[in-house]
Design a protein around this motif. Structure first.
Motif, PDB file in Angstrom:
ATOM      1  N   VAL A 104      -6.533  -3.080  -0.599  1.00  0.00           N
ATOM      2  CA  VAL A 104      -5.497  -3.566   0.316  1.00  0.00           C
ATOM      3  C   VAL A 104      -6.139  -4.072   1.603  1.00  0.00           C
ATOM      4  N   HIS A 105      -5.616  -5.178   2.112  1.00  0.00           N
ATOM      5  CA  HIS A 105      -6.020  -5.683   3.416  1.00  0.00           C
ATOM      6  C   HIS A 105      -5.376  -4.816   4.488  1.00  0.00           C
ATOM      7  N   HIS A 106      -6.208  -4.298   5.387  1.00  0.00           N
ATOM      8  CA  HIS A 106      -5.738  -3.367   6.406  1.00  0.00           C
ATOM      9  C   HIS A 106      -4.592  -3.946   7.235  1.00  0.00           C
ATOM     10  N   MET A 107      -4.701  -5.217   7.606  1.00  0.00           N
ATOM     11  CA  MET A 107      -3.659  -5.813   8.452  1.00  0.00           C
ATOM     12  C   MET A 107      -2.382  -6.071   7.662  1.00  0.00           C
ATOM     13  N   GLU A 108      -2.490  -6.342   6.359  1.00  0.00           N
ATOM     14  CA  GLU A 108      -1.276  -6.456   5.551  1.00  0.00           C
ATOM     15  C   GLU A 108      -0.535  -5.121   5.543  1.00  0.00           C
ATOM     16  N   GLY A 109      -1.290  -4.024   5.513  1.00  0.00           N
ATOM     17  CA  GLY A 109      -0.654  -2.717   5.612  1.00  0.00           C
ATOM     18  C   GLY A 109       0.145  -2.586   6.894  1.00  0.00           C
ATOM     19  N   HIS A 110      -0.446  -2.990   8.024  1.00  0.00           N
ATOM     20  CA  HIS A 110       0.280  -2.922   9.302  1.00  0.00           C
ATOM     21  C   HIS A 110       1.515  -3.822   9.286  1.00  0.00           C
ATOM     22  N   LEU A 111       1.391  -5.012   8.705  1.00  0.00           N
ATOM     23  CA  LEU A 111       2.520  -5.941   8.681  1.00  0.00           C
ATOM     24  C   LEU A 111       3.692  -5.396   7.871  1.00  0.00           C
ATOM     25  N   LEU A 112       3.399  -4.585   6.865  1.00  0.00           N
ATOM     26  CA  LEU A 112       4.457  -4.043   6.007  1.00  0.00           C
ATOM     27  C   LEU A 112       4.954  -2.678   6.483  1.00  0.00           C
ATOM     28  N   ALA A 113       4.252  -2.055   7.446  1.00  0.00           N
ATOM     29  CA  ALA A 113       4.572  -0.689   7.866  1.00  0.00           C
ATOM     30  C   ALA A 113       6.030  -0.486   8.294  1.00  0.00           C
ATOM     31  N   PRO A 114       6.684  -1.448   8.964  1.00  0.00           N
ATOM     32  CA  PRO A 114       8.091  -1.219   9.325  1.00  0.00           C
ATOM     33  C   PRO A 114       8.992  -0.976   8.115  1.00  0.00           C
ATOM     34  N   ALA A 115       8.573  -1.429   6.926  1.00  0.00           N
ATOM     35  CA  ALA A 115       9.376  -1.204   5.723  1.00  0.00           C
ATOM     36  C   ALA A 115       9.331   0.248   5.269  1.00  0.00           C
ATOM     37  N   LEU A 116       8.529   1.076   5.919  1.00  0.00           N
ATOM     38  CA  LEU A 116       8.560   2.511   5.652  1.00  0.00           C
ATOM     39  C   LEU A 116       9.820   3.149   6.227  1.00  0.00           C
ATOM     40  N   GLU A 117      10.478   2.438   7.135  1.00  0.00           N
ATOM     41  CA  GLU A 117      11.709   2.944   7.749  1.00  0.00           C
ATOM     42  C   GLU A 117      12.934   2.475   6.962  1.00  0.00           C
TER      43      GLU A 117
END
Length: 353
Positions: A120-133
């Motif tokens: 996984v690309h680290h920044m893609e993880g950050h970009l998708l993190a709001p979807a954890l809510e």
């Protein structure tokens, strides 16, 4: 430990591993119920005496902490390793030694279980993190990715389809926070300490420039702001705690207002009504308040992951891995990491296939 779950072939279960720098993160997520369990070990105390991250120490600490965290997360969720559908790990960007610890562990797990491992690309993880809510936007939306290593405005069109709108030309915002904090004599890690100190500062006592807001464009520059703080600090009584707090407040106000101005321009340029804020600086309370005001003023909405998911964490890697797994974007068996990996090189799963 909770009761063991029965495997569900129609509901993918993904383990996420994050070891890009100085935090060891592990999480477990499934396609139906979302995040099941997560754990994070921070190396702040380990690196504090050095005033910054020591790569070799970081790698060794990941080796010590990663497997115990994996077992703890599986136990908390009541899941056996044999039930996993895939293992996702941060493949880059980051410190090469730290990345290799996570990659080797993930690949070994995946090989032993006969399941895919997903880099996984680290920044893609950050970009998708709001979807954890529970409440989060679906693409397209504008994302402000702001951390110690990155300050970027990105139009997120779909998974893997990211259009760079603007980025920093020198220091990232988080880096500027840390360097300014060190200049003011604050302990490591500097950014959170500076933000806390700024709470007692008097607004307007020191006013610094809002870099690159006097011209069109969406790029950032924070190195000159650092120099302004240095010059102001050298002229003051450095034993005066209130002066230190006032300078911290002036610096924070300058960074926050600059980021808000650029976010407003990005929303106007794209016509988007959704702004996502990700990365460690996204936990800054003043930034959150100002961006909420900005969104309300232009009929948009701003989305933040909870503070624990702003900094590096395993949950965002597990989520990105789940999305890639569901899209059929699977890799080979080689242990590949990329310390430098431009976000522009990512592609949507169909295009990458």
């Amino acid at each position: 430990m909770s009761e063991r779950k029965t495997p569900d072939p129609g509901n993918p279960l993904v383990l996420g591993i994050e070891t890009s720098c100085d935090e060891t993160g592990v999480a477990l997520i499934d396609g139906r119920n979302g995040l099941l369990a997560h754990a994070l070990h921070s190396q702040i105390a380990l690196h504090a005496d050095y005033g910054g991250v020591v790569p070799e120490l970081a790698s060794r600490d990941h080796v010590r902490k990663l497997l115990p965290l994996v077992h703890a997360v599986l136990d908390e969720a009541g899941v056996d390793a044999g039930q996993l559908s895939a293992v996702a790990y941060t493949a880059g960007p980051g410190l090469v030694g730290a990345l290799l610890v996570g990659a080797a562990t993930a690949r070994a797990f995946a090989f032993g279980l006969g399941i895919p491992a997903i880099g996984v690309h680290h920044m893609e993880g950050h970009l998708l993190a709001p979807a954890l809510e529970a409440e989060h936007p679906e693409p397209p939306y504008v994302a402000l990715l702001v951390s110690g290593g990155h300050s970027m405005l990105i139009e997120v069109r779909a998974l893997g389809d990211y259009h760079l709108l603007g980025e920093t030309l020198d220091d990232a915002a988080g880096e500027a926070f840390d360097k300014t904090a060190k200049l003011l004599g604050l302990p490591y890690p500097g950014g959170p300490h500076l933000a806390k100190l700024a709470e007692t500062g008097r607004p307007g006592r020191f006013r610094f420039s809002r870099p690159m807001t006097d011209r069109p464009g969406l790029d950032f520059s924070f190195s000159g702001l650092k120099t302004q703080v240095l010059l102001a600090w050298q002229k003051q009584d450095q034993q005066d705690g209130q002066v230190r707090a006032d300078i911290a407040r002036g610096f924070e106000d300058a960074v926050v207002e600059t980021l808000a101005i650029k976010c407003g321009r990005a929303l106007d340029a794209t016509g988007s009504k959704a702004l996502v804020v990700a990365g460690g600086v996204g936990a800054n309370r003043r930034l959150r308040a100002q961006l909420a005001e900005l969104a309300a003023s232009c009929g948009a909405r701003v989305y933040f992951p909870r503070p624990a998911f702003c900094t590096d964490n395993g949950a965002m890697i597990a989520l990105a891995g789940l999305r890639r797994f569901q899209a059929g974007d699977l890799a080979g068996v080689d242990i590949g990491v990329r310390p430098r990996w431009p976000l522009s090189e990512l592609r949507p799963p169909a295009a990458a296939a």
